[in-house]
Design a protein around this motif. Sequence first.
Motif, PDB file in Angstrom:
ATOM      1  N   UNK A   1       1.156  -1.372   0.106  1.00 39.92           N
ATOM      2  CA  UNK A   1       0.047  -0.465   0.243  1.00 39.92           C
ATOM      3  C   UNK A   1       0.804   1.356   0.225  1.00 39.92           C
ATOM      4  N   UNK A   2       1.682   1.315   1.033  1.00 40.99           N
ATOM      5  CA  UNK A   2       2.651   2.272   1.573  1.00 40.99           C
ATOM      6  C   UNK A   2       3.820   2.063   1.197  1.00 40.99           C
ATOM      7  N   UNK A   3       5.445   1.765   0.804  1.00 41.44           N
ATOM      8  CA  UNK A   3       6.335   1.333   0.921  1.00 41.44           C
ATOM      9  C   UNK A   3       6.893   2.480   2.308  1.00 41.44           C
ATOM     10  N   UNK A   4       6.828   3.959   1.930  1.00 41.63           N
ATOM     11  CA  UNK A   4       7.401   5.178   2.670  1.00 41.63           C
ATOM     12  C   UNK A   4       6.486   4.846   4.417  1.00 41.63           C
ATOM     13  N   UNK A   5       4.950   4.404   4.028  1.00 39.57           N
ATOM     14  CA  UNK A   5       4.340   4.859   5.693  1.00 39.57           C
ATOM     15  C   UNK A   5       4.652   3.431   6.455  1.00 39.57           C
ATOM     16  N   UNK A   6       4.858   2.045   5.595  1.00 39.69           N
ATOM     17  CA  UNK A   6       5.258   0.790   6.365  1.00 39.69           C
ATOM     18  C   UNK A   6       6.819   0.861   6.632  1.00 39.69           C
ATOM     19  N   UNK A   7       8.102   1.545   6.248  1.00 43.94           N
ATOM     20  CA  UNK A   7       9.112   2.054   6.429  1.00 43.94           C
ATOM     21  C   UNK A   7       8.887   2.818   7.932  1.00 43.94           C
ATOM     22  N   UNK A   8       8.212   3.820   8.162  1.00 41.81           N
ATOM     23  CA  UNK A   8       7.816   3.957   9.075  1.00 41.81           C
ATOM     24  C   UNK A   8       7.568   3.899  10.237  1.00 41.81           C
ATOM     25  N   UNK A   9       6.804   2.435  10.162  1.00 40.10           N
ATOM     26  CA  UNK A   9       6.142   2.250  10.889  1.00 40.10           C
ATOM     27  C   UNK A   9       7.576   1.013  12.234  1.00 40.10           C
TER      28      UNK A   9
END
Length: 375
Positions: free
Chosen positions: A229-237
């Motif tokens: 869905x979102x690499x940036x959001x997953x990475x931030x989590x």
Amino acid sequence: MSRFRSKFDGYKLLLALAAPALALIAAFLLSSLVIAATGKDPLHAFAVMIDFGSKSDSQVWIINKAIPYYLSAAAVAIGFRMNLFNIGVDGQYRVAAFFAAVVGGALSLPGILQIPVIIIVAMAVGAIWAGIAGVLKTTRGVSEVITTIMLNSIAGSLIGYFLSEDRLAVKDGNLFHTPNIPAAGHFFTIPTDPKPIYGTVLIAVVIGLAYWFVLGRTRFGFDLRAVGRSESAASASGVSVKRMVVTSMLLSGAVAGLVGMPTLLNESYNYGTDFPAGVGFTGIAIALLGRNHPIGMALAALLWGFLERTGIQLEFEEYAQEVVGVMQGVIVLSVVIAYEIVRRYGLRMQQRKVGEELSARARTDANDDTAEVSA
């Protein structure tokens, strides 16, 4: 608020039913137009297909044909859920089946060991072959589409090199194939009349259950879908995107390695120049048709097998042989477009309903404030 939620849940259910219904109607109408354009009666064509497909031998043929289609779709769907386009399933399953056949033909073990060894080799080779694309994507930024297409070509060349009499194959008439797998390595069949169902259907069932559980009921599956869905959001989590990419490609390749097992263990018992090719590309269409859902892909694989089986009978009825291919394409396009139309419509309606609910609550709060001030 609870009443709003219940209405919204009912609305979601209605939209979920509307999408396949719209796709079915569109596919039927478009297919009818195509058949009518050839100068034939579309209703007669559908009647012939239903009648021929309902015969017991056709049903067994369809199920056996659907097994590799489903496994191929599952392999593709793992990548799709990660927003990866593994277009290399075709090469992965062929190179996996080849080396599994070589190992199986060279061993002479009890069946309880021979079959697991063949399956493990196939999964390992498929995973390694797909893992190359994952490593190149994470370390060099190379698109998995490009690498998997190239690996398809390399797989075909590699098999062609080893599939010769002086290397890993034997000559049988005009064909070359690997040494036959001993009887202990043959997978069981389910007795049916007039022909048996391949026992490898159980492999497809296990893969379907594992796909559903791992992707929908585990932390790993949640992380995989989050990255898609979102690499940036997953990475931030805290999710390692690179690790998830490689892991997903390894899993996709491992499942792809099983695609050739129904043919290898239930039918040919060797890998030859006539081994089925192109199943990986069919899996892409079936994954799209099944919306990456385990049950949806199973129904799509059976539908694909039904169309191929009944298409043979249509040729005897003097229908153009290209009709089935056109129908398959029309069905996939109808499903993709119908679901996208319903999704967008549902999103707009959801936004409107949420806006109306918030406005209503705001008016209620304002009236309450006014009443308090007046008091």
